[in-house]
Design an enzyme around this catalytic site. Structure first.
Site, PDB file in Angstrom:
ATOM      1  N   LEU A 102       0.849  -1.199   0.000  1.00  6.12           N
ATOM      2  CA  LEU A 102       0.000   0.000   0.000  1.00  6.12           C
ATOM      3  C   LEU A 102       0.877   1.239   0.000  1.00  6.12           C
ATOM      4  O   LEU A 102       0.477   2.276   0.542  1.00  6.12           O
ATOM      5  CB  LEU A 102      -0.911   0.006   1.226  1.00  6.12           C
ATOM      6  CG  LEU A 102      -2.184  -0.838   1.154  1.00  6.12           C
ATOM      7  CD1 LEU A 102      -3.030  -0.611   2.399  1.00  6.12           C
ATOM      8  CD2 LEU A 102      -3.016  -0.539  -0.097  1.00  6.12           C
ATOM      9  N   CYS A 135       7.715  -8.217 -14.276  1.00  5.01           N
ATOM     10  CA  CYS A 135       6.607  -9.135 -13.970  1.00  5.01           C
ATOM     11  C   CYS A 135       5.239  -8.473 -13.962  1.00  5.01           C
ATOM     12  O   CYS A 135       4.426  -8.703 -14.857  1.00  5.01           O
ATOM     13  CB  CYS A 135       6.863  -9.815 -12.633  1.00  5.01           C
ATOM     14  SG  CYS A 135       8.440 -10.686 -12.607  1.00  5.01           S
TER      15      CYS A 135
HETATM   16  C1  UGA Z   1       6.538  -9.616  -8.270  1.00  6.60           C
HETATM   17  C2  UGA Z   1       5.719 -10.337  -7.202  1.00  6.60           C
HETATM   18  O1  UGA Z   1       5.722  -9.553  -6.003  1.00  6.60           O
HETATM   19  C3  UGA Z   1       6.327 -11.718  -6.913  1.00  6.60           C
HETATM   20  O2  UGA Z   1       5.538 -12.409  -5.964  1.00  6.60           O
HETATM   21  C4  UGA Z   1       6.377 -12.503  -8.223  1.00  6.60           C
HETATM   22  O3  UGA Z   1       6.958 -13.779  -8.045  1.00  6.60           O
HETATM   23  C5  UGA Z   1       7.200 -11.730  -9.231  1.00  6.60           C
HETATM   24  O4  UGA Z   1       6.612 -10.428  -9.440  1.00  6.60           O
HETATM   25  C6  UGA Z   1       7.214 -12.501 -10.511  1.00  6.60           C
HETATM   26  O5  UGA Z   1       6.159 -12.583 -11.159  1.00  6.60           O
HETATM   27  O6  UGA Z   1       8.228 -13.126 -10.844  1.00  6.60           O
HETATM   28  P1  UGA Z   1       8.865  -8.276  -8.266  1.00  6.60           P
HETATM   29  O7  UGA Z   1       8.605  -7.989  -9.709  1.00  6.60           O
HETATM   30  O8  UGA Z   1      10.204  -8.728  -7.831  1.00  6.60           O
HETATM   31  O9  UGA Z   1       7.840  -9.403  -7.748  1.00  6.60           O
HETATM   32  O10 UGA Z   1       8.558  -6.925  -7.502  1.00  6.60           O
HETATM   33  P2  UGA Z   1       7.543  -6.421  -6.373  1.00  6.60           P
HETATM   34  O11 UGA Z   1       8.211  -6.451  -5.066  1.00  6.60           O
HETATM   35  O12 UGA Z   1       6.232  -7.103  -6.512  1.00  6.60           O
HETATM   36  O13 UGA Z   1       7.380  -4.901  -6.820  1.00  6.60           O
HETATM   37  C7  UGA Z   1       6.808  -4.590  -8.090  1.00  6.60           C
HETATM   38  C8  UGA Z   1       6.716  -3.100  -8.288  1.00  6.60           C
HETATM   39  O14 UGA Z   1       5.708  -2.558  -7.458  1.00  6.60           O
HETATM   40  C9  UGA Z   1       7.997  -2.317  -7.975  1.00  6.60           C
HETATM   41  O15 UGA Z   1       8.202  -1.373  -9.016  1.00  6.60           O
HETATM   42  C10 UGA Z   1       7.686  -1.630  -6.661  1.00  6.60           C
HETATM   43  O16 UGA Z   1       8.375  -0.440  -6.517  1.00  6.60           O
HETATM   44  C11 UGA Z   1       6.174  -1.412  -6.794  1.00  6.60           C
HETATM   45  N1  UGA Z   1       5.473  -1.287  -5.499  1.00  6.60           N
HETATM   46  C12 UGA Z   1       5.458  -2.326  -4.628  1.00  6.60           C
HETATM   47  C13 UGA Z   1       4.798  -0.117  -5.203  1.00  6.60           C
HETATM   48  O17 UGA Z   1       4.789   0.846  -5.998  1.00  6.60           O
HETATM   49  N2  UGA Z   1       4.131  -0.025  -4.004  1.00  6.60           N
HETATM   50  C14 UGA Z   1       4.087  -1.045  -3.131  1.00  6.60           C
HETATM   51  O18 UGA Z   1       3.451  -0.896  -2.069  1.00  6.60           O
HETATM   52  C15 UGA Z   1       4.777  -2.222  -3.440  1.00  6.60           C
END
Ligand code: UGA
Length: 438
Positions: free
Chosen positions: A252, A262
């Site tokens: 959030l 991803c």
């Molecule tokens: C994501 C999923 O979280 C994993 O569970 C999944 O296995 C993976 O994709 C995949 O499909 O292989 P990831 O891409 O490493 O993992 O990154 P996340 O931690 O999910 O973050 C994704 C994006 O969302 C980032 O740019 C991050 O900055 C953003 N984000 C995350 C936000 O803007 N706000 C948040 O509260 C959380």
């Protein structure tokens, strides 16, 4: 005798899976078509940044349980073959490109032992696993195929692989589940939840999970827009709703939204697949999730124009962060770089800092300026944008860096800096969804 495993594709997912499985005691052989990757990994060098992975890789190479090859016939000894290749977005559309998955299956099929198992871990459109299984049985009737989606996060890949919060296995036969239970015996002993599913459900679990996460982020970013319009503060709002355990406070964090290899491509591929299935209406909302996400990048640029001027020509802009998220050097669909490139294209002089991602960023955006040093990045800048929340940026002393910038304006694109600290040091401080109190 412990099972022998092969891992096809040694990117973020495959290299981590191979090293982690070796650390659990299996003999593992990693395969990649790129000889440079195989050479690097064989020397104990990880071709990307992932905390803890290099140490693990070196230890497993030393133990001799882990080797790498670019000859597919070297995998013939393995009992289980994990397909961990990428499924990027196709060039001219939303769908996933299955070329690597298909070719992995074609090349391994005839090398699978009788009773051997191919296990897909790549993220694929629902229906792919059944097609691949049919093809495998055509080429090698004594083999079987299962689907075992992966949920690891970059930056936490080792931890997530060794201690996943659940294991999902899509199988057709009990024998396939039995083999997978042997592979994951350590996790089962630790009571990791085990979900047996059919092949389509296992494939869907992965895209559903990523769609849900993307929705959560875009939801809070939509609330940030409403906060901006009404004078609210999205960080307080997120904290308050997150106390409800049904909502939860994770994912959030409002800001410039999600990027990476991803979430963005998975929601698009899901829409493309749903359309093929005649179920496009069911995931129509994902179009809005994508639009909210991309809008966050524009909102930052609007804030920059508001603070500097509509005309950005010649303005000096400093950007902190290039990776799509901290603790990663991955710049695929990075919101930070997209914003930087757009501001640069508007005529500004943009300098980008990142502790790990500069070399990848440079390859994708050779027109941007990069610096390895925070002070020289900020030097004489008229505005600073905090776009990837690396811990080192939270440790910056706003009083000290105020001396090097031309104008002390900070825009926090990740809602991760201490606003009061920056303001008390004399900075004008803005953040998405928190434009009150200026
Ligand atoms: C994501 C999923 O979280 C994993 O569970 C999944 O296995 C993976 O994709 C995949 O499909 O292989 P990831 O891409 O490493 O993992 O990154 P996340 O931690 O999910 O973050 C994704 C994006 O969302 C980032 O740019 C991050 O900055 C953003 N984000 C995350 C936000 O803007 N706000 C948040 O509260 C959380």
């Amino acid at each position: 005798m412990a099972l022998k495993l092969s891992v096809i594709g040694t990117g973020y997912l495959g290299a981590t899976h191979a090293a982690c499985m070796a650390s659990l005691g299996f003999n593992v052989i990693g395969f990649d078509t790129e000889p440079e990757k195989v050479a690097l990994l064989s020397q104990g060098k990880v071709p990307f940044y992932e905390p803890d992975l290099e140490e693990l890789l070196i230890a497993q190479l030393k133990s001799k349980r882990l080797t790498f090859t670019n000859k597919v016939e070297d995998l013939a000894d393995a009992d289980v073959h994990f397909i961990c290749v990428g499924t990027p977005q196709i060039k001219n559309g939303n769908a996933a490109d299955l070329i690597y998955v298909n070719s992995a299956l074609e090349s391994i099929a005839k090398h699978v032992k009788p009773g051997g198992l191919v296990v897909g871990k790549s993220t694929v459109p629902v229906g792919t696993a059944t097609k691949l299984r049919n093809r495998l049985l055509e080429l090698n009737p004594k083999a079987d195929l299962a689907w075992n989606p992966e949920f690891l996060r970059e930056g936490f890949a080792v931890e997530d692989t060794l201690r996943p919060n659940r294991l999902v296995v899509g199988v057709v036969n009990d024998s396939a589940e039995k083999i997978l239970k042997e592979v994951y015996a350590t996790n089962l002993k630790e009571n990791t939840p085990w979900v047996r599913a059919d092949l389509p459900t296992a494939e869907l679990v992965k895209v559903a999970a990523n769609s849900f996460l993307a929705t959560k982020i875009s939801f809070i970013n939509a609330m940030a827009e409403v906060c901006e319009a009404s004078g609210g503060d999205v960080t307080v709002l997120a904290k308050a709703i997150g106390y409800d355990p049904r909502i939860g406070n994770r994912f959030l964090q409002a800001g410039i939204g999600f990027g990476g290899g991803c979430l963005p491509k998975d929601i698009r591929a899901f829409m493309a697949r749903a359309e093929e299935l005649g179920a496009s209406q069911a995931v129509e909302f994902l179009k809005e999730i994508d639009a909210i996400n991309l809008r966050a990048r524009q909102r930052i640029i609007e804030l920059v124009r508001k603070d500097l001027s509509d005309d950005l020509v010649g303005k000096k802009v400093a950007v902190l962060g290039a990776a799509f998220k901290p603790d990663s050097d991955d710049v695929r669909d990075s919101p930070a770089l997209d914003i930087s490139a757009q501001i640069q294209a508007a005529g500004a002089h943009v300098t980008v800092h990142d502790p790990k991602a500069i070399s990848n960023a440079q390859k994708r955006f050779p027109g941007l300026n990069f610096s390895q040093d925070i002070n020289s990045t900020l030097m004489d800048s008229e505005i600073v944008l905090h776009l990837t929340e690396w811990k080192i940026y939270r440790d910056i002393d706003p009083k000290q860096v105020k001396k090097v910038v031309k104008t002390a304006i900070m825009i926090d694109g990740r809602n991760a800096l201490d606003r009061d600290l920056w303001r008390s040091a004399g900075w004008k401080f803005r953040a998405l969804g928190r434009t009150t109190g200026e």
